[in-house]
Design an enzyme around this catalytic site. Structure first.
Site, PDB file in Angstrom:
ATOM      1  N   GLY A  10       0.688  -1.173   0.099  1.00 51.89           N
ATOM      2  CA  GLY A  10       0.043   0.078   0.017  1.00 51.89           C
ATOM      3  C   GLY A  10       0.748   1.306  -0.008  1.00 51.89           C
ATOM      4  CD  GLN A  11      -1.577   6.664  -0.442  1.00 53.65           C
ATOM      5  OE1 GLN A  11      -0.885   7.155  -1.490  1.00 53.65           O
ATOM      6  NE2 GLN A  11      -2.602   6.968  -0.065  1.00 53.65           N
ATOM      7  CB  VAL A  12       0.873   3.826   4.779  1.00 52.83           C
ATOM      8  CG1 VAL A  12       1.863   3.806   6.035  1.00 52.83           C
ATOM      9  CG2 VAL A  12       0.074   5.051   4.484  1.00 52.83           C
ATOM     10  CG  ASP A  35      -6.981 -14.209   0.987  1.00 57.86           C
ATOM     11  OD1 ASP A  35      -7.660 -13.315   1.294  1.00 57.86           O
ATOM     12  OD2 ASP A  35      -7.545 -14.911  -0.178  1.00 57.86           O
ATOM     13  CG  ASP A 101      -9.502  11.518   8.383  1.00 58.58           C
ATOM     14  OD1 ASP A 101      -9.264  10.423   7.959  1.00 58.58           O
ATOM     15  OD2 ASP A 101      -9.911  12.407   7.637  1.00 58.58           O
ATOM     16  CE1 TYR A 124     -11.028   2.593   5.255  1.00 57.02           C
ATOM     17  CE2 TYR A 124     -11.633   5.063   5.769  1.00 57.02           C
ATOM     18  CZ  TYR A 124     -10.733   4.278   5.638  1.00 57.02           C
ATOM     19  OH  TYR A 124      -9.501   4.384   5.898  1.00 57.02           O
ATOM     20  CE  LYS A 128      -8.698   1.779   9.054  1.00 57.61           C
ATOM     21  NZ  LYS A 128      -7.479   0.836   9.006  1.00 57.61           N
TER      22      LYS A 128
END
Length: 293
Positions: A10-12, A35, A101, A124, A128
């Site tokens: 992922g981007q992070v 998975d 957030d 979402y 989370k």
């Protein structure tokens, strides 16, 4: 120290590969290696690696698509983090889990603190929040790190900055929401902070923390800054026109919080430093994009 990183592509996650590799032996688990929907195999795999720290950057991040895939979103964002925390506890490891957030409803007009009541607006955010609770209930050697408006320079990263750089020059004019306010946060800054949290979390300083860039911006402000900085760096030739619009003119399946600025006071006290200003980090990220390969 052995660190197991989930969500490494992922981007992070890609930035975490850079920062965590300096801290010890890093074992990366992307969706190709593991998975996350195979829950029994998940716990077994992590436990077998005998880590000292588990870092979970894996998530279902398709905010709008989550409205039509609630079971998958809740599995990856809600159930998996709790199982990881239990696996970490069983093998004596600490854990750092990334959150968002979007657990808030955006009705405040001052930065959200860790003690503020959560009230997610969509699937979402709900998923989370479920994951946060599961992690903190499973082990006291865990940090849940909420962040916001994430963007990064990783080749496979999909984010607002890259979208603006693509559509702005193509169209010459972009319409951008002006009545949602937050703090754009560079993925590398998040990764550097996670790296700095390894020692505290292992020493028992667990709990809930917020980390986002200093300063605030609307998506409109963010777009203006992207184009100005990109032009300075030679990434674009001319400045596209940016037209501010209300959220009502850009309807999406999932409702977003109108205000989701996070207070980073608590983590600043822990680490002894303030998060960088959002535009300064944007400039650094764009400089990476502009640098020759």
């Amino acid at each position: 120290m052995r660190i197991v990183l989930l969500g490494s592509q992922g981007q992070v996650g890609q930035e975490l590969q850079r920062t965590l590799a300096r801290q010890g032996e890093l074992v990366c688990l992307s969706r190709q290696e593991l998975d996350l929907t195979h829950l029994d195999h998940l716990v077994e795999t992590v436990s077998s690696l005998q880590p000292q720290v588990v870092v979970n950057a894996a998530a279902y991040t398709a905010v709008d698509k989550a409205e039509t895939e609630p079971e998958l979103a809740h599995c990856i964002n809600g159930t998996v983090p709790g199982l990881l925390a239990e696996a970490a506890k069983q093998c004596g490891a600490a854990m750092i889990h990334l959150s968002t957030d979007y657990v808030f409803n955006g009705t405040k007009n001052t930065p959200y603190e860790e003690t503020d009541t959560t009230a997610p607006l969509g699937i979402y955010g709900h998923s989370k929040r479920t994951g946060e609770v599961a992690v903190l209930q499973a082990t006291d050697r865990a940090i849940v790190l909420r962040t916001a408006w994430v963007y990064g320079a990783a080749p496979s990263a999909k984010n607002f900055v890259k979208t603006m750089l693509r559509v702005g020059p193509e169209r010459g004019l972009v319409r951008v929401v002006v009545d949602q306010v937050g703090a754009p946060t560079w993925a590398y800054d998040i990764a550097a902070t996670v790296s700095d949290l390894l020692a505290p979390v292992q020493s028992g300083q667990g709990g809930l923390y917020h980390f986002a860039s200093s300063g605030v911006a609307s998506w409109f402000d963010f777009a203006i800054a992207i184009f100005e900085e990109a032009q300075t760096l030679g990434l674009i030739e001319t400045l596209p026109e940016v037209v501010p619009i209300p959220t009502s003119e850009y309807p999406l399946p999932a409702q977003r919080p109108a205000y989701s600025v996070l207070s980073s006071q608590k983590i600043s006290q822990l680490l002894g430093r303030r998060p960088p200003y959002w535009r300064a980090s944007l400039r650094k990220m764009l400089a990476e994009l502009a640098a020759p390969p």
